[in-house]
Design a protein around this motif. Structure first.
Motif, short mmCIF file in Angstrom:
data_model
loop_
_atom_site.label_atom_id
_atom_site.label_comp_id
_atom_site.label_asym_id
_atom_site.label_seq_id
_atom_site.Cartn_x
_atom_site.Cartn_y
_atom_site.Cartn_z
N TRP A 48 -5.69 -7.75 -6.02
CA TRP A 48 -6.46 -6.57 -5.33
C TRP A 48 -5.61 -5.22 -5.22
O TRP A 48 -4.17 -5.44 -5.65
N VAL A 49 -6.10 -4.27 -4.80
CA VAL A 49 -5.39 -2.96 -4.52
C VAL A 49 -6.12 -2.17 -3.49
O VAL A 49 -7.36 -2.32 -3.10
N ARG A 50 -5.11 -1.79 -2.62
CA ARG A 50 -5.96 -0.64 -1.41
C ARG A 50 -4.98 0.27 -0.97
O ARG A 50 -3.73 0.15 -1.45
N ASN A 51 -5.64 1.21 -0.59
CA ASN A 51 -4.81 2.51 0.25
C ASN A 51 -4.30 1.99 1.48
O ASN A 51 -4.92 1.21 1.89
N ARG A 52 -3.00 2.56 1.70
CA ARG A 52 -2.58 2.23 3.22
C ARG A 52 -2.46 3.61 3.81
O ARG A 52 -2.47 4.72 3.25
N ARG A 53 -2.60 3.52 5.03
CA ARG A 53 -2.57 4.83 5.95
C ARG A 53 -1.54 5.74 5.86
O ARG A 53 -1.44 6.94 6.23
N ASP A 54 -0.39 4.86 5.62
CA ASP A 54 0.74 5.79 5.39
C ASP A 54 0.85 6.80 3.98
O ASP A 54 2.10 7.12 3.77
N GLY A 55 -0.08 6.60 3.15
CA GLY A 55 -0.16 7.48 2.01
C GLY A 55 0.15 6.60 0.72
O GLY A 55 0.22 7.15 -0.47
N THR A 56 0.70 5.26 0.84
CA THR A 56 1.12 4.46 -0.44
C THR A 56 -0.09 3.71 -0.77
O THR A 56 -1.39 3.74 -0.23
N VAL A 57 0.20 3.07 -2.04
CA VAL A 57 -0.90 2.19 -2.49
C VAL A 57 -0.24 0.87 -2.52
O VAL A 57 0.62 0.48 -2.96
N GLU A 58 -1.17 -0.18 -2.02
CA GLU A 58 -0.48 -1.46 -1.85
C GLU A 58 -1.30 -2.41 -3.05
O GLU A 58 -2.55 -2.28 -3.23
N ALA A 59 -0.90 -3.34 -3.70
CA ALA A 59 -1.42 -4.00 -5.02
C ALA A 59 -0.68 -5.44 -4.81
O ALA A 59 0.33 -5.60 -4.69
N LEU A 60 -1.69 -6.39 -5.31
CA LEU A 60 -1.20 -7.72 -5.61
C LEU A 60 -1.63 -7.97 -7.08
O LEU A 60 -2.91 -7.97 -7.15
N PHE A 61 -0.78 -8.61 -7.88
CA PHE A 61 -0.98 -8.67 -9.22
C PHE A 61 -0.75 -10.19 -9.47
O PHE A 61 0.29 -10.54 -8.97
N ASP A 71 -7.32 -15.27 -4.58
CA ASP A 71 -8.08 -16.27 -5.03
C ASP A 71 -8.29 -16.00 -6.63
O ASP A 71 -8.64 -14.90 -7.22
N LEU A 72 -7.65 -17.02 -7.15
CA LEU A 72 -7.55 -16.99 -8.80
C LEU A 72 -8.97 -16.99 -9.49
O LEU A 72 -9.17 -16.84 -10.76
N SER A 73 -9.99 -17.26 -8.66
CA SER A 73 -11.32 -17.70 -9.35
C SER A 73 -12.17 -16.11 -9.12
O SER A 73 -12.97 -16.05 -9.82
N ALA A 74 -11.66 -15.42 -8.19
CA ALA A 74 -12.44 -14.01 -7.90
C ALA A 74 -11.59 -13.01 -9.05
O ALA A 74 -10.70 -12.98 -9.32
N PRO A 75 -12.68 -11.83 -9.14
CA PRO A 75 -12.19 -10.92 -10.17
C PRO A 75 -11.17 -9.97 -9.15
O PRO A 75 -11.21 -10.00 -8.02
N PHE A 76 -10.61 -8.99 -9.92
CA PHE A 76 -9.39 -8.18 -9.50
C PHE A 76 -10.49 -7.37 -8.52
O PHE A 76 -11.55 -6.79 -8.73
N ASP A 77 -9.90 -6.94 -7.13
CA ASP A 77 -10.71 -6.36 -6.10
C ASP A 77 -10.27 -4.83 -5.46
O ASP A 77 -8.78 -5.03 -5.38
#
Length: 98
Positions: free
Chosen positions: A36-49, A87-93
């Motif tokens: 997944w990927v998401r914005n954070r309120r501090d102006g960064t982007v967080e992701a999990l690959f 969740d390895l069965s779910a698509p990238f979110d």
């Protein structure tokens, strides 16, 4: 055969307002990654690959450039995060802002 791993990162720089989340989603799909990927309120982007090590390395290389208009200052790994489950069965979110 390539080993699999999960990598949780925070991307610093001018990474919001430039389509970074949509771009990351597209790149992750091209590399066959989960997570997944998401914005954070501090102006960064967080992701999990999650996926093959070679594809994660290619994704990190792409993230260092980012989409047109982005200026990536650094990519910081997040160690031992409880939020690193995928969740390895779910698509990238694409997730909402945290």
């Amino acid at each position: 055969m390539s080993s699999h791993r999960t990598l949780h990162v925070i991307i610093h720089g001018r990474v919001q307002g430039v389509g970074f989340r949509a771009w990351t989603h597209h790149q992750a799909m091209l590399h066959g990654l989960k997570g997944w990927v998401r914005n954070r309120r501090d102006g960064t982007v967080e992701a999990l690959f999650a996926g093959p090590d070679t594809e994660i390395e290619a994704m990190l290389k792409a993230c260092r450039q980012g989409p047109l208009g982005a200026v990536v200052e650094r990519i910081e790994p997040v160690e031992g995060s409880a939020d690193a489950a995928v969740d390895l069965s779910a698509p990238f979110d694409v997730r909402g802002t945290l």
